[in-house]
Every structure is written in structure tokens, then in C-alpha cells.
Enzyme design. Structure first.
Site, PDB file in Angstrom:
ATOM      1  CB  SER A  38      -0.943  -0.049   1.196  1.00 23.96           C
ATOM      2  OG  SER A  38      -1.862   0.994   1.131  1.00 23.96           O
ATOM      3  CG  HIS A  39       0.173   3.624   3.296  1.00 25.11           C
ATOM      4  ND1 HIS A  39      -0.739   2.596   3.367  1.00 25.11           N
ATOM      5  CD2 HIS A  39       0.627   3.815   4.541  1.00 25.11           C
ATOM      6  CE1 HIS A  39      -0.831   2.194   4.621  1.00 25.11           C
ATOM      7  NE2 HIS A  39      -0.011   2.913   5.354  1.00 25.11           N
ATOM      8  CG  ASP A  57      -2.601   4.075  -1.407  1.00 31.53           C
ATOM      9  OD1 ASP A  57      -3.327   3.980  -2.418  1.00 31.53           O
ATOM     10  OD2 ASP A  57      -2.573   3.210  -0.517  1.00 31.53           O
ATOM     11  CG  ASP A  80      -2.746  -0.325  -2.557  1.00 32.00           C
ATOM     12  OD1 ASP A  80      -2.620   0.808  -2.047  1.00 32.00           O
ATOM     13  OD2 ASP A  80      -3.458  -1.214  -2.058  1.00 32.00           O
ATOM     14  CG  ASP A  90      -6.064   0.944  -1.129  1.00 32.07           C
ATOM     15  OD1 ASP A  90      -5.137   1.779  -1.041  1.00 32.07           O
ATOM     16  OD2 ASP A  90      -6.108  -0.107  -0.444  1.00 32.07           O
ATOM     17  NE  ARG A  91      -4.072   4.125   3.194  1.00 33.56           N
ATOM     18  CZ  ARG A  91      -3.521   4.277   4.387  1.00 33.56           C
ATOM     19  NH1 ARG A  91      -2.904   5.397   4.686  1.00 33.56           N
ATOM     20  NH2 ARG A  91      -3.580   3.318   5.273  1.00 33.56           N
ATOM     21  CE  LYS A  95      -7.694   1.998   1.990  1.00 38.20           C
ATOM     22  NZ  LYS A  95      -7.486   0.770   2.752  1.00 38.20           N
TER      23      LYS A  95
HETATM   24  C1  G6P Z   1      -5.016  -0.263   5.524  1.00 31.29           C
HETATM   25  C2  G6P Z   1      -6.378  -0.810   5.378  1.00 31.29           C
HETATM   26  C3  G6P Z   1      -7.378   0.189   5.879  1.00 31.29           C
HETATM   27  C4  G6P Z   1      -7.079   0.604   7.273  1.00 31.29           C
HETATM   28  C5  G6P Z   1      -5.670   1.047   7.411  1.00 31.29           C
HETATM   29  C6  G6P Z   1      -5.379   1.221   8.871  1.00 31.29           C
HETATM   30  O1  G6P Z   1      -4.861   0.842   4.694  1.00 31.29           O
HETATM   31  O2  G6P Z   1      -6.641  -1.115   4.034  1.00 31.29           O
HETATM   32  O3  G6P Z   1      -8.651  -0.350   5.767  1.00 31.29           O
HETATM   33  O4  G6P Z   1      -7.881   1.657   7.674  1.00 31.29           O
HETATM   34  O5  G6P Z   1      -4.803   0.094   6.860  1.00 31.29           O
HETATM   35  O6  G6P Z   1      -4.070   1.073   9.124  1.00 31.29           O
HETATM   36  P1  G6P Z   1      -3.498   1.042  10.572  1.00 31.29           P
HETATM   37  O7  G6P Z   1      -2.046   1.249  10.311  1.00 31.29           O
HETATM   38  O8  G6P Z   1      -4.120   2.214  11.304  1.00 31.29           O
HETATM   39  O9  G6P Z   1      -3.857  -0.276  11.185  1.00 31.29           O
HETATM   40 ZN    ZN Z   2      -3.375   1.382  -0.222  1.00 33.81          ZN
END
Ligand code: G6P
Ligand code: ZN
Length: 550
Positions: free
Chosen positions: A120-121, A284, A286, A288-289, A383
Site C-alpha cells: 500500500s502506502h 497511494d 496501490d 485505494d487511498r 476502497k
Molecule cells: C489499511 C487498510 C485500511 C485501514 C488502514 C489502517 O490501509 O486497508 O482499511 O484503515 O490500513 O491502518 P493502521 O495502520 O491504522 O492499522
Molecule cells: Zn493502499
């Protein structure tokens, strides 16, 4: 047509369980160096194939955000899928599929599931992060029962299987036979772009662009570049150059592909500078954000969810109304106020998109969102960053007002939930656990205590009972509610790969008629001080300032 060939030798490789393969909030995430160890990725993927539901002739989707190690794991996953009885693999060209696009492909082609390769990010590169997540047939992240079964399997695995074949050409569209299994390299963007065109009024947005609507989109050298070029510039007519950092790079250009004020600061400078375009957005690693910025105004993800829900009827896909709105617990209650006024249910779930899956499948919620810059709807089961951008554009095209005015009118109608998240990153795990342990131990004694003039009304550790399948998730974060409706939430991140991250979520509700145009840090100052008083952040961590404020 694929030709029939003799089944190449299936290699059965003896292995041993490797500790620590428990999927977190969003799949298994580790440093590339960890993933690159012998058997590491293979053990996890074999464990997935061993436990997930799939019938004969099943299709598997594979794609990732293009980060370093993506292609290596994809090639191996294809060989393993062929040895594990899959009939077909759909893989994005170049190994690229944004997470929402992967969710769409799984649904559209009736796949039994998919491997989404991403962290992801988190940053990418040989010394950075990699991840593997399994999504089920509805296109969404595997629920906890499945991830737990995968994890159990990793603790008892003795062998993995792959066919003995060469790497396939991931860059050329078409079908390749891999030991009797069809591997189809598909266009990464086409199906997703077609879906977006069905949901939104592209004609109205095109007309607004022709009439002068401008935007800036930062793809952060991550997966959304090709999607944004195609949809924003080619199909909607935004000027070339609207999409910046649009070429996916294995190390994201050395940046952190997290669309927030720190990592997307160039976009902020543009949007708060002279000659700012009407609308700014970023996504981000991938895809989704999303980050939404109007000219001179940052829209918090919690507010964005509420504003999108309140205006969704302006887009064709949601013209018939919403069935319900769901948000994660740490997300502000702004969306609940919209649900109330629409007369539809509001749901509060634990952190993690997977908790929305059942609500979406059951038709109980249409739009979902999280404070962590995630928003989406029932069109896929992830998302979706570009979806949020396009819904905003659809709303701007119809309302013909600046973002700042839409926000001001929203707050005037619903009141404003001032909100910020303070992150304390890279903490020693013991210190973070001690802080949370002490806080949990004090929950019963907190009500009635006063911090910075704020009286605690209730304090608990959030637990969730899924209204669809009755499953229970406990220990999802500490909630401190104050008399008057302000709130502080404390939880530890479930997505980090190094040490622990404490997240402190601060929220103050200002009702209609109150001070709706204040500065967030000023409005939250007493809560910020109270958070330290309640949890002993400085005492436990030695930190007096958060590392990141979002
Ligand atoms: C990922 C998930 C999200 C979630 C986030 C929270 O991005 O896809 O659904 O809200 O992580 O991350 P954290 O680091 O706060 O557990
Ligand atoms: Zn992501």
C-alpha cells in the site's frame, strides 16, 4: 486457443514453517529482504492455496502495485497456481493492477479470488516493504476467519508445489499456456475505466472541464498513474500534465506513496499557492487511498466521506439513494449525521476495509469510508482512490461551486467534526504495549475524571459484532468519550513493518450555529493535551510531538 501439452513436472519442495506469517490489517507485509528469503513467499502462497475455497476450474487474479519484487513473486505465484489446480490466471499487464481494479477483475470474471501484491502506502525498493494479500470471490480482502486459517496453515506447512516452467512475458497482452493452465495477461486499466464510466456522469465532467474546471492529480509514481492518465486526461479531457508523477516506479521515485500532508506536500503547496487549480487529489501506492484538497482547503477523509455521501445522488450510480453508510470506529461521526438526515442506517466497524465486505454484500451499506484516506462503495469490495476523485468531480460538475463552498454549506447544515490524527511512529513495541496496557487497565476508573477541563463520560475498548454473520472482533481500540461529544481514540497501527505506531484520533463536534470556520489545531488543543494526560504518551514513549499529523 491454448494447445494441450504434457504436464511439466510438478516440483514439490520440502519446507518448514517460518514464524511471523500472520496477516495484519491488510495482508502479510514485511521488508523485501524478508520476503526474498528462500521459501518465504512460497510458504505463504501455498498456505493460501491450501485453505481457500475454490471449485474445479477456478480462476485466480494476480496483480500488484508495481513495487520492487512484484514481478518475481508474480512469476512464482503463476507456477504455483498451475501446480495447485487452478484452471486460469488473470494477471495485469506488467504485473500491474491497482487494488480496486483487482477487486473489480475478481468480480467481473467470476474468479475464486486474487493475490494482491502490495504494501500500500509503505515505501518500495530493495530495502523497503512488500506485501501479499488474498482477496476472496466477492473481490474483498479475506475476512478474519480466512486469514486466521491461512496463518494456521503457515505454522504447519511441510511442502509447496510449483510447475517447472520459465517466466512468462508479463508485458504482452494475450493468453499463454503454463502447464495446462491458461494465463491471460489483461489490460490493467480497461475494465476499471469502463466501470467508472458507468458509475459517473463523464459527459457532465467533460463539459465542466471544457468550461474551465482544472485539477492536479499526484500519482506519486505509484500504480494510479496509468489509470489517471487514461481516465482524467484521455477520457475527461483534463490538460496533459494534470497527472503528475504518473509513471509507476519500483521504488516510487524514492518517495513514500502515502497521500497525506507530509508525503504529498507538493500537491498541498500547489493547492494553497497562487494559481491553484480548482481541485487537487492524490492516491497511494496501490490506488485505494485518496487525498482530496480544494483550492485553499484540505478536506479531511472523514469529512470527505460525509460530503460524498450527502451529494452522492448527483452521480448516476447513486441517484436512487444510499442504503446505508459505514465508517470505521476511529473515523469521525460526520457521516453518521448525514445518514441520520437521509434516514438510513449508519454502521461503525473496526479499522480495516474487510469489515465493510459483509455490509456491502448484504446490501446494508452503499458507501463506506475510513479516516485513513479510504472511501468507496458497493461497486467493488476495496476502497477506491480514483472512485472518490471521480465522485468529487461529478459533484463539482453538477453543483458548479468551489470545494470550499461545498464544505461550508455542509458544515452549516450538519455542524462540523473538527478532526486530526496524531501518529507516533517507530516506537519500541514494549513501550507502545505498556501504554495501551495501562490505558486498558484504567478504563473502569476514567469516567468522571477531568482532563484539561474535559469530563470523561465513558471509556471502553471497542468490540464489534458483525450484524451479518455474528462474528465478534475485540480489542479494536480505546475510546474515550467526553461530556459534550468530543472524543479521543487510541490504537496501535496494524500495518507497520517496524516497531509500533501509536495513533491518537482527536475529534470535537461543533454544532450548527457554532464556530464552523475555526483552525483545527486550535479547536483540538485541549483534547491534544488531555490525550497525553490520559495515556501518558510522553511518559511511555519519550515523545512530546507526534511524527505525523494527518
Ligand atoms: C489499511 C487498510 C485500511 C485501514 C488502514 C489502517 O490501509 O486497508 O482499511 O484503515 O490500513 O491502518 P493502521 O495502520 O491504522 O492499522
Ligand atoms: Zn493502499
Amino acid at each position: 486457443m491454448t494447445s494441450t501439452i504434457a504436464t511439466p513436472q510438478v516440483i514439490t519442495q520440502a519446507t518448514q514453517p517460518i514464524a511471523g506469517q500472520k496477516p495484519g490489517t491488510s495482508g502479510l507485509r514485511k521488508k523485501v529482504k524478508v520476503f526474498a528469503q528462500p521459501n518465504y513467499a512460497e510458504n505463504f502462497i501455498q498456505s493460501v492455496f491450501d485453505v481457500v475455497e475454490r471449485g474445479d476450474g477456478a480462476t485466480l487474479v494476480i496483480g500488484g502495485d508495481g513495487r520492487y519484487h512484484n514481478r518475481t513473486v508474480i512469476q512464482q505465484a503463476i507456477r504455483m497456481a498451475a501446480a495447485n489446480g487452478y484452471a486460469r490466471v488473470l494477471v495485469g499487464q506488467g504485473g500491474i493492477l491497482s487494488t480496486p481494479a483487482a477487486s473489480n477483475v475478481i468480480r467481473q470474471y467470476g474468479a475464486s479470488g486474487g493475490l494482491v501484491l502490495s504494501a500500500s502506502h509503505n515505501p518500495g525498493g530493495p530495502d523497503e516493504d512488500f506485501g501479499i494479500k488474498y482477496n476472496i470471490a466477492n473481490g474483498g480482502p479475506a475476512p478474519e476467519g480466512v486469514t486466521e486459517a491461512i496463518y494456521q496453515r503457515t505454522t504447519e506447512i511441510t511442502e509447496w508445489r510449483a510447475v517447472d516452467t520459465a517466466d512468462i512475458d508479463l508485458d504482452t497482452l494475450g493468453v499463454v499456456d503454463v502447464a495446462g493452465m491458461a494465463v491471460e495477461v489483461i489490460d490493467s486499466v480497461a475494465d476499471y475505466a469502463a466501470l467508472m464510466e458507468k458509475l459517473f456522469d463523464f459527459g457532465a465532467i467533460r463539459a465542466a472541464v471544457a468550461g474551465g474546471l482544472t485539477m492536479s492529480f499526484d500519482a506519486m509514481h505509484a500504480v494510479t498513474g496509468p489509470y489517471a492518465h487514461e481516465i482524467l486526461e484521455k477520457r475527461l479531457g483534463f490538460a496533459p500534465g494534470t497527472v503528475r508523477n504518473g509513471v509507476p516506479l519500483e521504488d516510487f521515485g524514492g518517495h513514500h506513496p502515502d497521500p497525506n500532508m507530509v508525503h504529498a506536500h507538493e500537491l498541498f503547496e500547489t493547492m494553497f499557492g497562487a494559481d491553484a487549480p480548482d481541485f487537487g487529489a492524490a492516491s497511494d501506492g496501490d490506488g485505494d487511498r485518496n487525498l482530496i484538497v480544494g483550492r485553499g482547503i484540505f478536506v479531511t477523509p472523514s469529512d470527505s466521506l460525509a460530503m460524498l455521501a450527502a451529494n452522492a445522488h448527483l452521480a448516476p450510480a447513486y441517484a436512487g439513494g444510499l442504503k446505508g453508510i459505514a465508517r470505521s470506529m476511529p473515523t469521525s461521526a460526520a457521516a453518521d449525521l448525514v445518514a441520520q438526515s437521509l434516514g438510513i442506517p449508519a454502521f461503525e466497524t473496526p479499522t480495516g476495509w474487510k469489515f465493510f465486505g459483509n455490509l456491502l454484500d448484504a446490501g446494508m451499506a452503499t458507501i463506506c469510508g475510513e479516516e485513513s484516506a479510504g472511501t468507496g462503495s458497493d461497486h467493488v469490495r476495496e476502497k477506491d482512490g480514483l472512485w472518490a476523485v471521480l465522485l468529487w468531480l461529478n459533484i463539482l460538475a453538477v453543483r458548479k461551486q468551489p470545494v470550499a463552498q461545498i464544505a461550508a454549506e455542509h458544515w452549516a447544515k450538519f455542524g462540523r467534526n473538527y478532526y486530526a490524527r496524531h501518529d507516533y511512529e517507530g516506537l519500541p513495541t514494549e513501550a507502545a504495549n505498556a501504554l495501551m496496557g495501562e490505558l486498558n487497565g484504567a478504563l473502569a476508573t476514567l469516567p468522571g475524571q477531568v482532563f484539561e477541563g474535559l469530563t470523561i463520560e465513558t471509556a471502553d475498548n471497542f468490540a464489534y459484532t458483525d450484524p451479518v454473520d455474528g462474528s465478534i472482533s475485540t480489542n479494536q481500540g480505546v475510546r474515550i468519550l467526553f461530556v459534550g461529544g468530543s472524543r479521543i481514540v487510541f490504537r496501535l497501527s496494524g500495518t507497520g513493518t517496524e516497531g509500533a505506531t501509536l495513533r491518537v484520533y482527536l475529534e470535537r463536534y461543533e454544532p450548527v450555529g457554532g464556530d464552523l470556520a475555526g483552525e483545527t489545531p486550535v479547536k483540538l488543543a485541549d483534547l491534544i493535551a488531555a490525550a497525553d494526560g490520559i495515556a501518558g504518551i510522553a511518559r511511555h514513549t519519550g515523545r512530546t510531538e507526534p511524527s505525523v499529523i494527518t
